[in-house]
Motif scaffolding. Structure first.
Motif, PDB file in Angstrom:
ATOM      1  N   SER A  39      57.364  48.886  48.214  1.00  0.00           N
ATOM      2  CA  SER A  39      56.663  47.671  47.816  1.00  0.00           C
ATOM      3  C   SER A  39      57.566  46.767  46.983  1.00  0.00           C
ATOM      4  CB  SER A  39      55.387  48.027  47.049  1.00  0.00           C
ATOM      5  OG  SER A  39      55.696  48.749  45.891  1.00  0.00           O
ATOM      6  N   ALA A  40      57.196  45.511  46.920  1.00  0.00           N
ATOM      7  CA  ALA A  40      57.968  44.504  46.194  1.00  0.00           C
ATOM      8  C   ALA A  40      57.953  44.790  44.699  1.00  0.00           C
ATOM      9  CB  ALA A  40      57.379  43.125  46.462  1.00  0.00           C
ATOM     10  N   ALA A  41      58.961  44.304  44.003  1.00  0.00           N
ATOM     11  CA  ALA A  41      59.018  44.427  42.552  1.00  0.00           C
ATOM     12  C   ALA A  41      57.825  43.702  41.943  1.00  0.00           C
ATOM     13  CB  ALA A  41      60.318  43.833  42.028  1.00  0.00           C
ATOM     14  N   PRO A  42      57.256  44.209  40.842  1.00  0.00           N
ATOM     15  CA  PRO A  42      56.111  43.544  40.218  1.00  0.00           C
ATOM     16  C   PRO A  42      56.334  42.055  39.926  1.00  0.00           C
ATOM     17  CG  PRO A  42      56.324  45.741  39.335  1.00  0.00           C
ATOM     18  CD  PRO A  42      57.542  45.504  40.200  1.00  0.00           C
ATOM     19  N   THR A  43      57.516  41.666  39.463  1.00  0.00           N
ATOM     20  CA  THR A  43      57.754  40.244  39.198  1.00  0.00           C
ATOM     21  C   THR A  43      57.702  39.425  40.492  1.00  0.00           C
ATOM     22  OG1 THR A  43      60.136  40.647  39.222  1.00  0.00           O
ATOM     23  CG2 THR A  43      59.072  40.515  37.051  1.00  0.00           C
ATOM     24  N   ASP A  44      58.165  39.990  41.595  1.00  0.00           N
ATOM     25  CA  ASP A  44      58.106  39.287  42.877  1.00  0.00           C
ATOM     26  C   ASP A  44      56.663  39.110  43.357  1.00  0.00           C
ATOM     27  OD1 ASP A  44      60.885  39.063  42.977  1.00  0.00           O
ATOM     28  OD2 ASP A  44      61.115  40.915  44.138  1.00  0.00           O
ATOM     29  N   VAL A  45      55.821  40.099  43.104  1.00  0.00           N
ATOM     30  CA  VAL A  45      54.407  40.003  43.492  1.00  0.00           C
ATOM     31  C   VAL A  45      53.729  38.881  42.699  1.00  0.00           C
ATOM     32  CG1 VAL A  45      52.171  41.206  43.475  1.00  0.00           C
ATOM     33  CG2 VAL A  45      54.247  42.417  44.202  1.00  0.00           C
ATOM     34  N   ILE A  46      53.975  38.832  41.400  1.00  0.00           N
ATOM     35  CA  ILE A  46      53.365  37.789  40.572  1.00  0.00           C
ATOM     36  C   ILE A  46      53.903  36.413  40.960  1.00  0.00           C
ATOM     37  CG2 ILE A  46      53.067  36.927  38.214  1.00  0.00           C
ATOM     38  CD1 ILE A  46      51.394  39.467  38.984  1.00  0.00           C
ATOM     39  N   LYS A  47      55.201  36.309  41.187  1.00  0.00           N
ATOM     40  CA  LYS A  47      55.784  35.035  41.613  1.00  0.00           C
ATOM     41  C   LYS A  47      55.165  34.594  42.937  1.00  0.00           C
ATOM     42  CE  LYS A  47      60.142  34.514  41.011  1.00  0.00           C
ATOM     43  NZ  LYS A  47      61.597  34.680  41.113  1.00  0.00           N
ATOM     44  N   ASP A  48      54.998  35.503  43.869  1.00  0.00           N
ATOM     45  CA  ASP A  48      54.387  35.207  45.164  1.00  0.00           C
ATOM     46  C   ASP A  48      52.962  34.688  44.963  1.00  0.00           C
ATOM     47  OD1 ASP A  48      53.674  35.084  47.862  1.00  0.00           O
ATOM     48  OD2 ASP A  48      53.965  37.224  48.227  1.00  0.00           O
ATOM     49  N   VAL A  99      46.188  41.250  45.692  1.00  0.00           N
ATOM     50  CA  VAL A  99      45.316  41.695  44.598  1.00  0.00           C
ATOM     51  C   VAL A  99      44.565  42.948  45.010  1.00  0.00           C
ATOM     52  CG1 VAL A  99      43.375  41.061  43.111  1.00  0.00           C
ATOM     53  CG2 VAL A  99      45.086  39.333  43.722  1.00  0.00           C
ATOM     54  N   ALA A 100      44.577  43.957  44.138  1.00  0.00           N
ATOM     55  CA  ALA A 100      43.856  45.215  44.394  1.00  0.00           C
ATOM     56  C   ALA A 100      42.347  44.965  44.373  1.00  0.00           C
ATOM     57  CB  ALA A 100      44.224  46.245  43.336  1.00  0.00           C
ATOM     58  N   ARG A 101      41.626  45.731  45.151  1.00  0.00           N
ATOM     59  CA  ARG A 101      40.163  45.579  45.249  1.00  0.00           C
ATOM     60  C   ARG A 101      39.474  45.709  43.888  1.00  0.00           C
ATOM     61  NH1 ARG A 101      39.145  42.790  48.830  1.00  0.00           N
ATOM     62  NH2 ARG A 101      39.848  43.212  50.914  1.00  0.00           N
ATOM     63  N   ASP A 102      40.024  46.544  42.999  1.00  0.00           N
ATOM     64  CA  ASP A 102      39.399  46.775  41.689  1.00  0.00           C
ATOM     65  C   ASP A 102      40.163  46.097  40.547  1.00  0.00           C
ATOM     66  OD1 ASP A 102      41.648  48.385  41.801  1.00  0.00           O
ATOM     67  OD2 ASP A 102      40.648  50.158  40.971  1.00  0.00           O
ATOM     68  N   ALA A 103      40.959  45.089  40.868  1.00  0.00           N
ATOM     69  CA  ALA A 103      41.756  44.399  39.848  1.00  0.00           C
ATOM     70  C   ALA A 103      40.858  43.755  38.794  1.00  0.00           C
ATOM     71  CB  ALA A 103      42.625  43.327  40.503  1.00  0.00           C
ATOM     72  N   THR A 104      41.345  43.727  37.581  1.00  0.00           N
ATOM     73  CA  THR A 104      40.657  43.054  36.482  1.00  0.00           C
ATOM     74  C   THR A 104      41.325  41.713  36.228  1.00  0.00           C
ATOM     75  OG1 THR A 104      40.064  45.142  35.437  1.00  0.00           O
ATOM     76  CG2 THR A 104      40.086  43.188  34.017  1.00  0.00           C
ATOM     77  N   TYR A 105      40.517  40.656  36.147  1.00  0.00           N
ATOM     78  CA  TYR A 105      41.010  39.320  35.812  1.00  0.00           C
ATOM     79  C   TYR A 105      40.334  38.897  34.505  1.00  0.00           C
ATOM     80  CZ  TYR A 105      42.671  34.564  36.306  1.00  0.00           C
ATOM     81  OH  TYR A 105      43.316  33.378  36.103  1.00  0.00           O
ATOM     82  N   ILE A 106      41.147  38.589  33.499  1.00  0.00           N
ATOM     83  CA  ILE A 106      40.623  38.096  32.227  1.00  0.00           C
ATOM     84  C   ILE A 106      41.145  36.682  32.054  1.00  0.00           C
ATOM     85  CG2 ILE A 106      40.512  38.413  29.724  1.00  0.00           C
ATOM     86  CD1 ILE A 106      41.158  41.423  30.295  1.00  0.00           C
ATOM     87  N   SER A 107      40.216  35.735  32.022  1.00  0.00           N
ATOM     88  CA  SER A 107      40.568  34.330  31.892  1.00  0.00           C
ATOM     89  C   SER A 107      40.147  33.837  30.511  1.00  0.00           C
ATOM     90  CB  SER A 107      39.867  33.523  32.983  1.00  0.00           C
ATOM     91  OG  SER A 107      40.230  32.166  32.897  1.00  0.00           O
ATOM     92  N   LEU A 108      41.126  33.660  29.631  1.00  0.00           N
ATOM     93  CA  LEU A 108      40.982  33.023  28.330  1.00  0.00           C
ATOM     94  C   LEU A 108      40.296  33.856  27.259  1.00  0.00           C
ATOM     95  CD1 LEU A 108      40.025  29.459  29.578  1.00  0.00           C
ATOM     96  CD2 LEU A 108      42.295  30.481  29.369  1.00  0.00           C
ATOM     97  N   ARG A 118      50.764  47.529  40.682  1.00  0.00           N
ATOM     98  CA  ARG A 118      50.993  48.901  41.162  1.00  0.00           C
ATOM     99  C   ARG A 118      50.978  48.897  42.679  1.00  0.00           C
ATOM    100  NH1 ARG A 118      46.571  50.532  37.515  1.00  0.00           N
ATOM    101  NH2 ARG A 118      47.556  50.688  35.490  1.00  0.00           N
ATOM    102  N   ASP A 119      51.969  49.532  43.263  1.00  0.00           N
ATOM    103  CA  ASP A 119      52.050  49.647  44.723  1.00  0.00           C
ATOM    104  C   ASP A 119      51.929  48.294  45.413  1.00  0.00           C
ATOM    105  OD1 ASP A 119      52.283  52.463  44.500  1.00  0.00           O
ATOM    106  OD2 ASP A 119      50.096  52.649  44.356  1.00  0.00           O
ATOM    107  N   GLY A 120      52.563  47.270  44.838  1.00  0.00           N
ATOM    108  CA  GLY A 120      52.592  45.953  45.450  1.00  0.00           C
ATOM    109  C   GLY A 120      51.333  45.129  45.291  1.00  0.00           C
ATOM    110  N   LYS A 121      50.375  45.589  44.466  1.00  0.00           N
ATOM    111  CA  LYS A 121      49.107  44.879  44.276  1.00  0.00           C
ATOM    112  C   LYS A 121      48.878  44.612  42.786  1.00  0.00           C
ATOM    113  CE  LYS A 121      47.311  45.306  48.533  1.00  0.00           C
ATOM    114  NZ  LYS A 121      46.752  44.253  49.329  1.00  0.00           N
ATOM    115  N   ILE A 122      48.366  43.424  42.497  1.00  0.00           N
ATOM    116  CA  ILE A 122      48.009  43.068  41.126  1.00  0.00           C
ATOM    117  C   ILE A 122      46.760  43.859  40.745  1.00  0.00           C
ATOM    118  CG2 ILE A 122      47.283  41.210  39.575  1.00  0.00           C
ATOM    119  CD1 ILE A 122      48.700  39.265  41.595  1.00  0.00           C
TER     120      ILE A 122
END
Length: 163
Positions: free
Chosen positions: A2-11, A29-38, A117-121
């Protein structure tokens, strides 16, 4: 591999326009990813910016970025620094948005802490100058503030330039 974590975020960050964010989120993005906005949870701020708080899954990412592009015209979004260690990625930059509703323009720094992790946020925390961005929607009025316990109260007039 899988791609490097910085490459995934840049993408992901280069594909947040409303017409591209769904495909990017489905892919990155992983199915169970957590997003915290502000913030973790702030009902008053959520009235101003409905995407704020903690949410999960790819749709949280899509909803946030699509709404941001509906509420503001994105005039600039610049990543100034990005680095990572293991699964952690830090991003720092600035943006300039113009409120579609009021025409008020705001420039803010931003910071992101993400985990990949494993190419997914799997985790994404986005911070900005929330006072300034919320004020970009202001149409008038004032607050009386007492921040210094030993100092006097003072008025804040949101109709002044928010940037």
């Amino acid at each position: 591999m899988s791609a490097a974590p910085t490459d995934v975020i840049k993408d992901f960050l280069t594909n947040t326009a409303p017409e591209r964010v769904q495909v990017a989120a489905d892919r990155l993005v992983a199915r169970d990813a957590t997003y915290i906005s502000l913030n973790f949870s702030n009902p008053e701020l959520k009235k101003i910016m409905p995407w704020t708080g903690t949410s999960s899954g790819p749709e949280a990412f899509v909803s946030t970025f699509a709404r941001v592009a509906t509420y503001w015209t994105i005039k600039d979004f610049t990543v100034q620094s990005m680095f990572g260690q293991d699964e952690d990625v830090a991003v720092f930059g600035s943006f300039t948005y113009q409120s579609v509703a009021t025409g008020n323009e705001v420039t803010s720094p931003f910071a992101i802490h993400a985990k990949v992790r494993d190419g997914k946020i799997t985790y994404f925390l986005f911070m900005e100058d929330t006072y300034a961005t919320a004020r970009s929607f202001s149409q008038g009025g004032h607050w009386t503030i007492q921040s210094d316990p030993a100092g006097p109260a003072f008025d804040v007039h949101p109709e002044a330039s928010p940037s």
